[in-house]
Write a protein that holds these residues in place. Structure first.
Motif, PDB file in Angstrom:
ATOM      1  N   VAL A   1     118.618  -5.053  69.513  1.00  0.00           N
ATOM      2  CA  VAL A   1     117.415  -5.668  68.927  1.00  0.00           C
ATOM      3  C   VAL A   1     116.835  -6.964  69.591  1.00  0.00           C
ATOM      4  N   ASP A   2     117.766  -7.823  69.532  1.00  0.00           N
ATOM      5  CA  ASP A   2     117.507  -9.219  70.144  1.00  0.00           C
ATOM      6  C   ASP A   2     116.815  -9.428  71.498  1.00  0.00           C
ATOM      7  N   PRO A   3     117.237  -8.567  72.264  1.00  0.00           N
ATOM      8  CA  PRO A   3     116.520  -8.628  73.728  1.00  0.00           C
ATOM      9  C   PRO A   3     115.202  -8.089  73.656  1.00  0.00           C
ATOM     10  N   VAL A   4     114.721  -6.896  72.427  1.00  0.00           N
ATOM     11  CA  VAL A   4     113.777  -6.533  72.343  1.00  0.00           C
ATOM     12  C   VAL A   4     112.751  -7.543  71.640  1.00  0.00           C
ATOM     13  N   ALA A   5     113.161  -8.154  70.613  1.00  0.00           N
ATOM     14  CA  ALA A   5     112.633  -9.084  69.748  1.00  0.00           C
ATOM     15  C   ALA A   5     112.111 -10.401  70.623  1.00  0.00           C
ATOM     16  N   SER A   6     112.974 -10.804  71.900  1.00  0.00           N
ATOM     17  CA  SER A   6     112.392 -11.948  72.496  1.00  0.00           C
ATOM     18  C   SER A   6     111.243 -11.581  73.436  1.00  0.00           C
ATOM     19  N   LYS A   7     110.682 -10.238  73.463  1.00  0.00           N
ATOM     20  CA  LYS A   7     109.897 -10.111  74.557  1.00  0.00           C
ATOM     21  C   LYS A   7     108.413 -10.591  73.857  1.00  0.00           C
ATOM     22  N   PRO A   8     107.777 -11.211  74.656  1.00  0.00           N
ATOM     23  CA  PRO A   8     106.332 -11.668  74.167  1.00  0.00           C
ATOM     24  C   PRO A   8     105.449 -10.595  73.531  1.00  0.00           C
TER      25      PRO A   8
ATOM     26  N   ALA B   1     105.373 -10.799  63.985  1.00  0.00           N
ATOM     27  CA  ALA B   1     104.832 -12.259  64.355  1.00  0.00           C
ATOM     28  C   ALA B   1     104.746 -13.147  62.840  1.00  0.00           C
ATOM     29  N   SER B   2     104.683 -12.468  61.797  1.00  0.00           N
ATOM     30  CA  SER B   2     104.458 -12.971  60.423  1.00  0.00           C
ATOM     31  C   SER B   2     105.863 -13.209  59.917  1.00  0.00           C
ATOM     32  N   GLU B   3     106.989 -12.949  60.608  1.00  0.00           N
ATOM     33  CA  GLU B   3     108.261 -13.244  60.133  1.00  0.00           C
ATOM     34  C   GLU B   3     109.088 -14.261  60.699  1.00  0.00           C
ATOM     35  N   PRO B   4     110.014 -15.035  60.091  1.00  0.00           N
ATOM     36  CA  PRO B   4     110.686 -16.043  60.680  1.00  0.00           C
ATOM     37  C   PRO B   4     111.531 -15.678  61.739  1.00  0.00           C
ATOM     38  N   ASP B   5     112.052 -14.400  61.378  1.00  0.00           N
ATOM     39  CA  ASP B   5     113.232 -13.833  62.468  1.00  0.00           C
ATOM     40  C   ASP B   5     112.698 -12.392  62.728  1.00  0.00           C
ATOM     41  N   ALA B   6     112.095 -12.247  64.121  1.00  0.00           N
ATOM     42  CA  ALA B   6     111.548 -11.024  64.549  1.00  0.00           C
ATOM     43  C   ALA B   6     112.730 -10.010  64.607  1.00  0.00           C
ATOM     44  N   SER B   7     113.777 -10.194  64.877  1.00  0.00           N
ATOM     45  CA  SER B   7     114.874  -9.468  64.972  1.00  0.00           C
ATOM     46  C   SER B   7     114.991  -8.593  63.505  1.00  0.00           C
ATOM     47  N   GLN B   8     115.051  -9.434  62.689  1.00  0.00           N
ATOM     48  CA  GLN B   8     115.104  -8.976  61.223  1.00  0.00           C
ATOM     49  C   GLN B   8     114.133  -7.815  60.895  1.00  0.00           C
ATOM     50  N   ALA B   9     113.003  -8.551  61.270  1.00  0.00           N
ATOM     51  CA  ALA B   9     111.854  -7.589  61.059  1.00  0.00           C
ATOM     52  C   ALA B   9     111.793  -6.210  61.608  1.00  0.00           C
ATOM     53  N   ILE B  10     112.208  -6.305  62.834  1.00  0.00           N
ATOM     54  CA  ILE B  10     112.248  -4.983  63.662  1.00  0.00           C
ATOM     55  C   ILE B  10     113.329  -4.124  62.801  1.00  0.00           C
TER      56      ILE B  10
END
Length: 188
Positions: free
Chosen positions: A37-44, A53-62
């Motif tokens: 998940v982390d490599p995916v969440a780091s993509k713009p 975008a509305s979450e503080p941690d994109a990985s957790q949102a995914i």
């Protein structure tokens, strides 16, 4: 769609048919893990998805929004991501699949390399055993026949057969001949 087979493929292993439910559960959890998940969440483009975008941690949102489910009772699995923008939902699901496949490829490469190293080690050990047996055979053959069975071409010395009992036979023949001569001398 994603294929997750019931058992991990193992070369040269008798334990290839383990608990398939556990293997599948491990793979679905792997897809939700930081490793994938982390490599995916780091993509713009993924970070621009409204749900991340509305979450503080994109990985957790995914992880919260992703669903992984089997199609019927097959090896096919679907990765679903819910978003208000269908294109973004497809992007996140596809990026998760790509990240999972990239991880699987790295893992397969690592396991294959490890297997090759093990096979090379076994080959080296087997070659050493063969050389030891060849050396022992050569010594035994030279001791009993005087011939090196692995010589490239025979030499004059190798052509003479050597019988380890020849000296004893010669002594016995001399004694028999001496006895016969003695009998002949006594009779004469």
């Amino acid at each position: 769609w994603l294929i997750i087979k019931a058992n991990q493929e193992n070369l040269l292993s008798a334990h290839g048919h383990g608990d398939s439910d556990r293997f599948i559960a491990n793979q679905t959890e792997l897809i939700k893990s930081p490793l994938i998940v982390d490599p995916v969440a780091s993509k713009p483009a993924v970070a621009a998805t409204p749900e991340t975008a509305s979450e503080p941690d994109a990985s957790q949102a995914i992880v919260r929004k992703v669903k992984i489910r089997a199609l019927s009772r097959s090896d096919f699995f679907v990765i679903e991501f819910s978003s208000t923008i269908p294109k973004q939902a497809a992007l996140v699901a596809n990026e998760l699949a790509r990240s999972y496949f990239a991880h699987q490829q790295r893992d397969a490469t690592f396991r294959t390399s490890a297997l090759i190293r093990l096979l090379e080690d076994q080959l080296t050990a087997q070659q050493a055993k063969v050389e030891d047996l060849r050396r022992r055979w050569r010594e035994l053959a030279k001791t009993t026949t005087g011939i090196d069975p692995f010589a490239a071409k025979p030499t004059e010395v190798n052509l003479q057969l050597h019988n380890p009992n020849a000296e004893l036979q010669n002594q016995m023949l001399k004694i028999q001949m001496g006895g016969t001569m003695l009998v002949n001398t006594v009779q004469a």
